[in-house]
Scaffold this motif. Structure first.
Motif, short mmCIF file in Angstrom:
data_model
loop_
_atom_site.label_atom_id
_atom_site.label_comp_id
_atom_site.label_asym_id
_atom_site.label_seq_id
_atom_site.Cartn_x
_atom_site.Cartn_y
_atom_site.Cartn_z
N THR A 18 0.83 -1.21 0.00
CA THR A 18 0.00 0.00 0.00
C THR A 18 0.86 1.26 0.00
OG1 THR A 18 -1.74 -1.15 1.24
CG2 THR A 18 -1.79 1.27 1.26
N VAL A 19 1.85 1.30 0.89
CA VAL A 19 2.66 2.51 1.09
C VAL A 19 3.79 2.60 0.08
CG1 VAL A 19 4.14 3.73 2.72
CG2 VAL A 19 2.08 2.57 3.54
N ARG A 20 4.51 1.51 -0.08
CA ARG A 20 5.66 1.43 -0.99
C ARG A 20 6.64 2.59 -0.77
NH1 ARG A 20 3.09 0.37 -6.81
NH2 ARG A 20 1.51 1.76 -5.98
N ASP A 21 7.11 2.68 0.49
CA ASP A 21 8.10 3.69 0.83
C ASP A 21 9.31 3.54 -0.08
OD1 ASP A 21 9.33 5.62 3.03
OD2 ASP A 21 10.82 4.06 2.65
N PRO A 22 9.75 4.60 -0.75
CA PRO A 22 10.83 4.49 -1.74
C PRO A 22 12.13 3.90 -1.19
CG PRO A 22 9.71 6.59 -1.98
CD PRO A 22 9.18 5.96 -0.72
N ASP A 23 12.57 4.37 -0.02
CA ASP A 23 13.81 3.84 0.55
C ASP A 23 13.66 2.37 0.92
OD1 ASP A 23 15.05 6.28 0.28
OD2 ASP A 23 14.62 6.94 2.34
N GLY A 24 12.50 2.04 1.49
CA GLY A 24 12.26 0.66 1.86
C GLY A 24 12.19 -0.25 0.64
N MET A 25 11.55 0.23 -0.41
CA MET A 25 11.46 -0.55 -1.64
C MET A 25 12.83 -0.80 -2.24
SD MET A 25 8.19 -1.17 -2.35
CE MET A 25 7.94 -1.20 -4.12
N GLU A 26 13.65 0.24 -2.26
CA GLU A 26 15.01 0.11 -2.80
C GLU A 26 15.81 -0.91 -2.00
OE1 GLU A 26 18.99 2.86 -3.60
OE2 GLU A 26 17.09 3.79 -3.00
N SER A 27 15.68 -0.84 -0.68
CA SER A 27 16.39 -1.77 0.19
C SER A 27 15.89 -3.19 0.00
CB SER A 27 16.24 -1.34 1.65
OG SER A 27 16.93 -2.21 2.50
N ALA A 50 9.01 -4.56 6.13
CA ALA A 50 8.43 -3.68 7.14
C ALA A 50 8.84 -2.23 6.90
CB ALA A 50 8.86 -4.13 8.54
N VAL A 51 10.08 -2.02 6.50
CA VAL A 51 10.55 -0.67 6.19
C VAL A 51 9.77 -0.09 5.01
CG1 VAL A 51 12.53 0.72 5.46
CG2 VAL A 51 12.85 -1.13 7.13
N ALA A 52 9.49 -0.93 4.01
CA ALA A 52 8.74 -0.48 2.84
C ALA A 52 7.33 -0.05 3.23
CB ALA A 52 8.68 -1.58 1.79
N GLY A 53 6.84 -0.55 4.37
CA GLY A 53 5.53 -0.14 4.85
C GLY A 53 5.51 1.23 5.48
N GLY A 54 6.71 1.80 5.72
CA GLY A 54 6.78 3.16 6.23
C GLY A 54 6.41 3.33 7.69
N ASN A 55 6.28 2.21 8.42
CA ASN A 55 5.90 2.28 9.84
C ASN A 55 7.10 1.86 10.68
OD1 ASN A 55 4.88 1.40 12.49
ND2 ASN A 55 2.85 1.73 11.63
N THR A 56 7.71 2.80 11.37
CA THR A 56 8.94 2.51 12.11
C THR A 56 8.70 1.56 13.28
OG1 THR A 56 8.63 4.51 13.45
CG2 THR A 56 10.01 4.69 11.49
#
Length: 239
Positions: free
Chosen positions: A123-132, A163-169
């Motif tokens: 849903t969120v696809r945080d850019p940094d998390g996706m890259e990682s 989990a990082v890609a979800g943007g929730n720390t």
């Protein structure tokens, strides 16, 4: 020198799990010396001499910390403090050897937690998390191809990057604590599973669904992945 929780009076690490002890000791050193993310540490060789261990042992401990974002190993450059060092949950070096029941319970707990996190990531696809996440999957593929024994650490990091890609720390820290505190259980689970290629292909499928933003399919794929692992581990333990 080792902190009191990870050393005998002689300064040598307890032998139950040397890599975990070293990981704890390095993290404690980073905090004690007030180092910040991006600060460079001594070389692996110098750290090994400082902690009185062999270089390969020191490197394995650093790889454990790297899998959690506690340090970063840059080829040809050195060892640097990672972004997650200020929130890292460390293992208990006196924690008993995992039992069969503990392995299954850990997998069942992950079965309840990780599918919703995969859905959140899609849903969120945080850019940094996706890259990682994508970079970690690529590293896992290399490990499978080259029979690199560090694959298990890379696989643990893969689940963390979702989990990082979800943007929730907070959720990222929950996964951190599960995969790092229970690292030895995870290693035993992967040993019992035994099929590195199948595990990788399932991870690849989950990644593709998250990248595509297919929320329900990502959740279902994570559920199926963990169900498969649970089934295999149960069969191996009862065999």
């Amino acid at each position: 020198m080792y902190p009191a929780s990870a050393a005998h009076e002689s300064g040598q690490p307890q032998r139950r799990n040397l890599s975990n002890d070293l990981a704890s000791a390095v993290a404690a050193m980073i905090h004690r010396e007030s180092l910040q993310p991006g600060d460079q540490l001594d070389s692996v060789k110098v750290l090994a001499a400082r902690f009185q261990v062999a270089v390969p042992t020191m490197r394995e401990a650093l790889r454990r910390l790297e899998a959690m974002g506690g340090v970063t190993l840059r080829h040809g450059s050195g060892v640097y403090v990672g972004e997650n060092v200020r929130r890292m949950v460390l293992p208990n070096p006196l924690y008993p050897k995992p039992t069969r029941g503990m392995l299954v319970e850990l997998l069942e707990a992950r079965r309840q937690i990780e599918p919703p996190i995969a859905a959140l990531a899609a849903t969120v696809r945080d850019p940094d998390g996706m890259e990682s996440m994508i970079a970690t999957l690529s590293e896992a593929e290399r490990c499978v191809s080259e029979a690199d024994e560090q694959l298990w650490l890379v696989n643990l990091n893969f689940h963390r990057t979702i989990a990082v890609a979800g943007g929730n720390t907070v959720l990222a820290e929950v996964i951190d604590s599960i995969v790092f505190i229970h690292a030895e259980e995870q290693l035993e689970i992967l040993r019992l599973h035994g099929d590195e290629r199948r595990d990788f292909e399932e991870h690849r499928h989950i990644t593709e669904l998250i990248v595509a933003g297919d929320v329900q399919a990502a959740r279902s794929a994570m559920e199926e992945h963990l169900d498969n692992v649970i089934q295999i581990v149960r069969e191996r333990l009862s065999g």
